[in-house]
Design a protein around this motif. Structure first.
Motif, mmCIF file in Angstrom:
data_model
loop_
_atom_site.group_PDB
_atom_site.id
_atom_site.type_symbol
_atom_site.label_atom_id
_atom_site.label_comp_id
_atom_site.label_asym_id
_atom_site.label_seq_id
_atom_site.Cartn_x
_atom_site.Cartn_y
_atom_site.Cartn_z
ATOM 1 N N HIS A 1 -0.921 -7.700 7.679
ATOM 2 C CA HIS A 1 0.249 -7.462 7.005
ATOM 3 C C HIS A 1 0.990 -8.304 6.639
ATOM 4 O O HIS A 1 1.360 -8.803 5.387
ATOM 5 C CB HIS A 1 1.118 -6.505 8.039
ATOM 6 N N GLN A 2 0.904 -9.636 7.641
ATOM 7 C CA GLN A 2 1.691 -10.936 7.007
ATOM 8 C C GLN A 2 1.070 -11.365 6.068
ATOM 9 O O GLN A 2 1.377 -12.081 5.137
ATOM 10 C CB GLN A 2 1.547 -11.672 8.489
ATOM 11 N N GLN B 1 -1.085 -10.141 3.861
ATOM 12 C CA GLN B 1 -0.784 -9.373 2.416
ATOM 13 C C GLN B 1 0.385 -9.741 1.552
ATOM 14 O O GLN B 1 0.539 -10.004 0.837
ATOM 15 C CB GLN B 1 -1.014 -8.092 3.147
ATOM 16 N N SER B 2 1.488 -9.874 2.709
ATOM 17 C CA SER B 2 2.784 -10.113 2.035
ATOM 18 C C SER B 2 2.694 -11.489 1.424
ATOM 19 O O SER B 2 3.343 -11.912 0.195
ATOM 20 C CB SER B 2 4.074 -9.913 2.879
ATOM 21 N N PHE C 1 -3.536 -1.931 4.627
ATOM 22 C CA PHE C 1 -2.942 -3.233 4.744
ATOM 23 C C PHE C 1 -3.671 -4.336 3.890
ATOM 24 O O PHE C 1 -3.699 -5.367 4.322
ATOM 25 C CB PHE C 1 -2.792 -3.809 6.355
#
Ligand code: PEP
Length: 250
Positions: free
Chosen positions: A50-51, A53-54, A88
């Motif tokens: 998630h981290q 990906q952003s 994700f």
């Protein structure tokens, strides 16, 4: 052989923290990802997808995971499913890494099921094969890598054209020992022939990566071999300068 874009995939293994990931990603993105010549992916611990990906959205860096459950969902404590990885942002998942085969006793059959599960949901499996030093010294390299790949081919059938293969001699992973370009190419040629026997000319388009202590100094000679279509990089993927220099060799 048709010219394929090389795939340079980093395998972070069980390394990282929110802080160090952010710094590493920033340094990689500050460099040249050579989008004209290659695709670049990083396979990170699932909790960090998630981290990352952003931090990387729309920036030309593909995301991958390092393993996936063989099951779709349900009572499998501790496992992560293909659909979760996809949610994700993962495009790739490593299956059958030698550390999974060795420390988690993953069989050829289990690796094949994971590859099939990934393909069924549109995630590209990076299927790792490779022999130990003992197997190499006893002349069994070809038999071992063919057996490992055959299990996957058998299960995924014509979808084999959608996989990525990584030849990773176990004795070269994390040891600083690297297969010479000739040693690597001769195993890649065996794997290429096996893929062509299964998929016809489509076998030419399946990328076969080399992995095992690839670094800034040996990448160019390995990546210039005719059947080496990229690299799976462990230790050197944790240092932006080294990773970028491998990308520059592609
Ligand atoms: C790997 O873990 O897939 C790998 C190739 O590691 P290293 O580059 O550190 O040998």
């Amino acid at each position: 052989m048709p010219s394929l874009k090389k795939l340079i995939a980093g395998n972070w293994k069980m390394n990282g923290s929110l802080e160090s990931n952010a710094a590493l990603i920033q340094s990689i993105l500050d460099g040249d990802l050579r989008a004209d010549a290659c695709e670049v992916a990083i396979c990170v611990p699932s909790v960090y997808l998630h981290q990352i990906q952003s931090l990387t959205e729309g920036k030309g860096l593909y995301l991958g995971a390092q393993d996936v459950s063989a099951h779709e969902k349900g009572a499998y404590t501790g496992e992560v499913s293909v659909s979760m990885l996809k949610e994700f942002g993962a495009s790739f998942v490593i299956v059958g890494h030698s550390e999974r085969r060795q420390f988690h006793h993953e069989s050829d059959q289990l690796v094949a099921i994971k590859a099939e599960r990934a393909l069924a949901s549109g995630l590209t499996p990076i299927v790792c094969v490779g022999e130990t030093m003992q197997e190499r010294e006893s002349g069994a390299t070809e038999v071992i890598v063919k057996r490992q790949l055959a299990a996957v081919i058998h299960l995924v059938g014509h979808c084999v054209t959608e996989i990525v293969v990584a030849y990773e001699p176990v004795w070269a992973i994390g040891t600083g020992l690297t297969a010479t370009p000739d040693q690597a190419q001769s195993v890649h040629a065996v794997l290429r022939a096996q893929l062509k026997a299964a998929a016809g000319e489509g076998g030419e388009k399946i990328r076969i990566l080399y992995g095992g202590s690839m670094n800034a100094s040996n990448a160019k000679s390995l990546l210039s071999q005719p059947d080496i279509d990229g690299g799976l990089i462990g230790g050197a993927a944790l240092k932006a300068a080294d990773f970028l220099s491998i990308i520059a060799s592609a």
